[in-house]
Design a protein around this motif. Structure first.
Motif, PDB file in Angstrom:
ATOM      1  N   ASP A  53       6.379 -10.817   5.424  1.00  0.00           N
ATOM      2  CA  ASP A  53       7.141  -9.624   5.816  1.00  0.00           C
ATOM      3  C   ASP A  53       7.274  -8.655   4.643  1.00  0.00           C
ATOM      4  OD1 ASP A  53       7.381 -10.763   8.292  1.00  0.00           O
ATOM      5  OD2 ASP A  53       9.440 -11.473   8.001  1.00  0.00           O
ATOM      6  N   GLU A  54       7.533  -9.226   3.470  1.00  0.00           N
ATOM      7  CA  GLU A  54       7.659  -8.417   2.250  1.00  0.00           C
ATOM      8  C   GLU A  54       6.325  -7.734   1.926  1.00  0.00           C
ATOM      9  OE1 GLU A  54       8.824  -9.242  -2.415  1.00  0.00           O
ATOM     10  OE2 GLU A  54       9.326 -10.775  -0.923  1.00  0.00           O
ATOM     11  N   TYR A  55       5.245  -8.479   2.049  1.00  0.00           N
ATOM     12  CA  TYR A  55       3.888  -7.972   1.778  1.00  0.00           C
ATOM     13  C   TYR A  55       3.515  -6.870   2.774  1.00  0.00           C
ATOM     14  CZ  TYR A  55      -1.241  -8.247   1.063  1.00  0.00           C
ATOM     15  OH  TYR A  55      -2.561  -7.964   0.800  1.00  0.00           O
ATOM     16  N   THR A  64       5.518  -4.949   4.470  1.00  0.00           N
ATOM     17  CA  THR A  64       6.332  -3.749   4.188  1.00  0.00           C
ATOM     18  C   THR A  64       5.697  -2.930   3.071  1.00  0.00           C
ATOM     19  OG1 THR A  64       8.352  -4.864   4.895  1.00  0.00           O
ATOM     20  CG2 THR A  64       8.626  -2.939   3.480  1.00  0.00           C
ATOM     21  N   LEU A  65       5.217  -3.611   2.021  1.00  0.00           N
ATOM     22  CA  LEU A  65       4.571  -2.908   0.905  1.00  0.00           C
ATOM     23  C   LEU A  65       3.285  -2.212   1.356  1.00  0.00           C
ATOM     24  CD1 LEU A  65       5.011  -5.521  -1.976  1.00  0.00           C
ATOM     25  CD2 LEU A  65       5.997  -3.222  -1.922  1.00  0.00           C
ATOM     26  N   LEU A  66       2.489  -2.896   2.200  1.00  0.00           N
ATOM     27  CA  LEU A  66       1.259  -2.281   2.716  1.00  0.00           C
ATOM     28  C   LEU A  66       1.570  -1.069   3.590  1.00  0.00           C
ATOM     29  CD1 LEU A  66      -0.818  -5.462   3.714  1.00  0.00           C
ATOM     30  CD2 LEU A  66      -1.198  -3.985   1.730  1.00  0.00           C
ATOM     31  N   ASP A  67       2.610  -1.177   4.404  1.00  0.00           N
ATOM     32  CA  ASP A  67       3.029  -0.053   5.256  1.00  0.00           C
ATOM     33  C   ASP A  67       3.515   1.123   4.403  1.00  0.00           C
ATOM     34  OD1 ASP A  67       2.406  -1.536   7.471  1.00  0.00           O
ATOM     35  OD2 ASP A  67       4.479  -2.143   7.915  1.00  0.00           O
ATOM     36  N   ASN A  68       4.268   0.799   3.358  1.00  0.00           N
ATOM     37  CA  ASN A  68       4.765   1.854   2.451  1.00  0.00           C
ATOM     38  C   ASN A  68       3.602   2.569   1.758  1.00  0.00           C
ATOM     39  OD1 ASN A  68       7.356   1.174   3.102  1.00  0.00           O
ATOM     40  ND2 ASN A  68       7.818   0.107   1.182  1.00  0.00           N
ATOM     41  N   LEU A  69       2.595   1.787   1.359  1.00  0.00           N
ATOM     42  CA  LEU A  69       1.412   2.352   0.703  1.00  0.00           C
ATOM     43  C   LEU A  69       0.678   3.304   1.649  1.00  0.00           C
ATOM     44  CD1 LEU A  69      -0.125   1.898  -2.094  1.00  0.00           C
ATOM     45  CD2 LEU A  69      -1.701   0.509  -0.775  1.00  0.00           C
ATOM     46  N   LYS A  70       0.479   2.850   2.890  1.00  0.00           N
ATOM     47  CA  LYS A  70      -0.226   3.662   3.893  1.00  0.00           C
ATOM     48  C   LYS A  70       0.552   4.929   4.217  1.00  0.00           C
ATOM     49  CE  LYS A  70      -3.405   4.231   7.201  1.00  0.00           C
ATOM     50  NZ  LYS A  70      -3.001   5.543   7.705  1.00  0.00           N
ATOM     51  N   GLU A  71       1.861   4.784   4.376  1.00  0.00           N
ATOM     52  CA  GLU A  71       2.723   5.928   4.694  1.00  0.00           C
ATOM     53  C   GLU A  71       2.660   6.962   3.565  1.00  0.00           C
ATOM     54  OE1 GLU A  71       7.274   6.344   6.265  1.00  0.00           O
ATOM     55  OE2 GLU A  71       7.001   5.430   4.290  1.00  0.00           O
ATOM     56  N   PRO A 113      -0.361  -6.424  -6.055  1.00  0.00           N
ATOM     57  CA  PRO A 113      -1.113  -7.502  -6.729  1.00  0.00           C
ATOM     58  C   PRO A 113      -0.232  -8.700  -7.105  1.00  0.00           C
ATOM     59  CG  PRO A 113      -1.687  -5.369  -7.659  1.00  0.00           C
ATOM     60  CD  PRO A 113      -0.504  -5.147  -6.784  1.00  0.00           C
ATOM     61  N   LYS A 114       1.030  -8.422  -7.482  1.00  0.00           N
ATOM     62  CA  LYS A 114       1.942  -9.510  -7.866  1.00  0.00           C
ATOM     63  C   LYS A 114       2.250 -10.403  -6.673  1.00  0.00           C
ATOM     64  CE  LYS A 114       4.185  -6.865 -11.562  1.00  0.00           C
ATOM     65  NZ  LYS A 114       5.428  -6.165 -11.972  1.00  0.00           N
ATOM     66  N   ILE A 115       2.559  -9.760  -5.539  1.00  0.00           N
ATOM     67  CA  ILE A 115       2.915 -10.547  -4.352  1.00  0.00           C
ATOM     68  C   ILE A 115       1.696 -11.278  -3.797  1.00  0.00           C
ATOM     69  CG2 ILE A 115       2.609  -8.784  -2.536  1.00  0.00           C
ATOM     70  CD1 ILE A 115       5.308  -9.793  -1.372  1.00  0.00           C
ATOM     71  N   GLU A 116       0.512 -10.691  -3.977  1.00  0.00           N
ATOM     72  CA  GLU A 116      -0.716 -11.362  -3.533  1.00  0.00           C
ATOM     73  C   GLU A 116      -0.952 -12.644  -4.325  1.00  0.00           C
ATOM     74  OE1 GLU A 116      -3.498  -7.788  -1.640  1.00  0.00           O
ATOM     75  OE2 GLU A 116      -3.738  -8.319  -3.759  1.00  0.00           O
ATOM     76  N   GLU A 117      -0.652 -12.620  -5.634  1.00  0.00           N
ATOM     77  CA  GLU A 117      -0.782 -13.822  -6.457  1.00  0.00           C
ATOM     78  C   GLU A 117       0.190 -14.904  -5.996  1.00  0.00           C
ATOM     79  OE1 GLU A 117      -2.824 -14.954  -9.052  1.00  0.00           O
ATOM     80  OE2 GLU A 117      -3.989 -13.330  -8.181  1.00  0.00           O
TER      81      GLU A 117
END
Length: 358
Positions: A49-51, A53-60, A89-93
């Motif tokens: 969910d956290e990841y 949200t970050l992807l959605d924020n990036l796209k927005e 990248p941090k959350i992906e790790e």
């Protein structure tokens, strides 16, 4: 990566539905297993969910920057984009490590056996120091420690100490302590001030549930004796101490810590099941010996894993080449930093072995 996390979310929803079904609740073994799976999956789902949200924020933010328009909105979008770009990248790790297949044994409680090795009385004293270190560490984690059996040294400490630890992910944490621990110091009994080297062996077993091991009580001979060593009323006068003889393997397990014969029998059976369970695990691990050698948490019991040098205030873990000059705090139970490094080393090895996660 999001595709993998979506599969995890799908399984999480399935488990969430299953654990409230009456037929699952009535099946204790399945219910416990599903509850453990639910807890493990929830960590990943929360991270998903956290990841997301970050992807959605990036796209927005990308869309707002492309459209242009209000300068203040674009400026805010740029800040949002930078924050998301830095965090992803941090959350992906973190997710990569969380996606590593879990060892089902890691969530179990543990039975820990300490035995004095070479070094005579000093080895027994050192085994006592290790016992104190582990009890302090377990207290800091909120885990419950219960003594099963012990044999005191002639000058202090223990020739042998067996205790069980109950809590969350106990075996997965304490398994890194298994092996030979070596101490270099001037013993209390030394008059010339010479540094001696002594050792103690630590064995960590995953505590076996009743349904993990088929233990035929016809194979077990139960011997009841009076407890030995110091004690209060009834300790040395009643036949409360238990010694189990497992005929097929020749294993002998003793328990004399409790005043009740029934409680001593219960604890001794736990240790016996855990030792038999470990035998089965050893067979499985032997099937993949190369992988076993690469894991910092497994290996030969006779392998020297750590040295405690008192004159230099130094502790060295030989498996990962970690040296810390913090011996006083470590002997007082502050071993988390060592365990964290060992966990990281093992997870890195596991990540290499599971390349599809990357």
């Amino acid at each position: 990566m999001l595709d993998k996390l979506n599969i995890v979310k799908q399984r999480f929803d399935e488990v969430n539905d299953l654990i409230i079904q009456p037929n699952v609740i009535s099946d204790q073994k399945r219910y416990i297993a599903l509850n453990k799976e639910y807890k493990e999956l929830k960590v990943l789902v929360d991270k998903r969910d956290e990841y997301k949200t970050l992807l959605d924020n990036l796209k927005e933010a990308e869309d707002i920057i492309k459209e242009g328009g209000d300068a203040e909105m674009v400026e805010m979008a740029k800040m949002q984009y930078e924050e998301a770009e830095e965090a992803i990248p941090k959350i992906e790790e973190e997710i990569k490590f969380l996606l590593i297949p879990k060892n089902p044994e890691d969530a179990k409680n543990a039975v820990v056996e300490l035995r004095a090795g070479t070094g005579g009385d000093e080895a027994s004293i050192f085994a006592g120091d290790l016992y104190r270190m582990y009890t302090k560490y377990c207290e800091s984690k909120g885990w419950k420690v219960e003594v099963v059996d012990f044999n005191e040294g002639t000058s202090g400490g223990f020739k042998e100490m067996i205790f069980e630890v109950n809590g969350e992910d106990v075996y997965g944490t304490l398994k890194f302590e298994a092996g030979v621990h070596r101490v270099q110091r001037v013993p209390q009994t030394e008059t010339q001030g010479r540094v001696h080297t002594s050792a103690a062996t630590v064995i960590v077993l995953p505590e076996a549930e009743e349904f993990d091991v088929e233990l035929d009580m016809a194979d077990v001979r139960i011997e009841r004796t009076t407890s030995t060593g110091p004690g209060g009323q009834s300790v040395n006068t009643t036949y409360s101490a238990i010694k189990l003889h497992h005929e097929p393997t020749g294993m002998i397990v003793s328990c004399q810590d409790q005043k009740s014969s029934h409680k001593n029998l219960e604890k001794a059976l736990k240790v016996l099941r855990s030792r038999l369970y470990e035998l089965e695990l050893e067979k499985k691990l032997a099937a993949d010996s190369e992988k076993r050698k690469s894991m910092v948490s497994t290996g030969d019991r006779s392998a020297k894993i750590r040295t405690y040098n008192y004159s230099q205030g130094r502790v060295t873990d030989h498996r990962i080449g970690l040296t810390l000059y913090d011996l006083a705090n470590i002997m007082n139970g502050d071993i988390q930093k060592i365990i964290d490094e060992l966990m990281l080393a093992e997870n890195t090895e596991l990540l290499k072995a599971n390349t599809d996660i990357i």
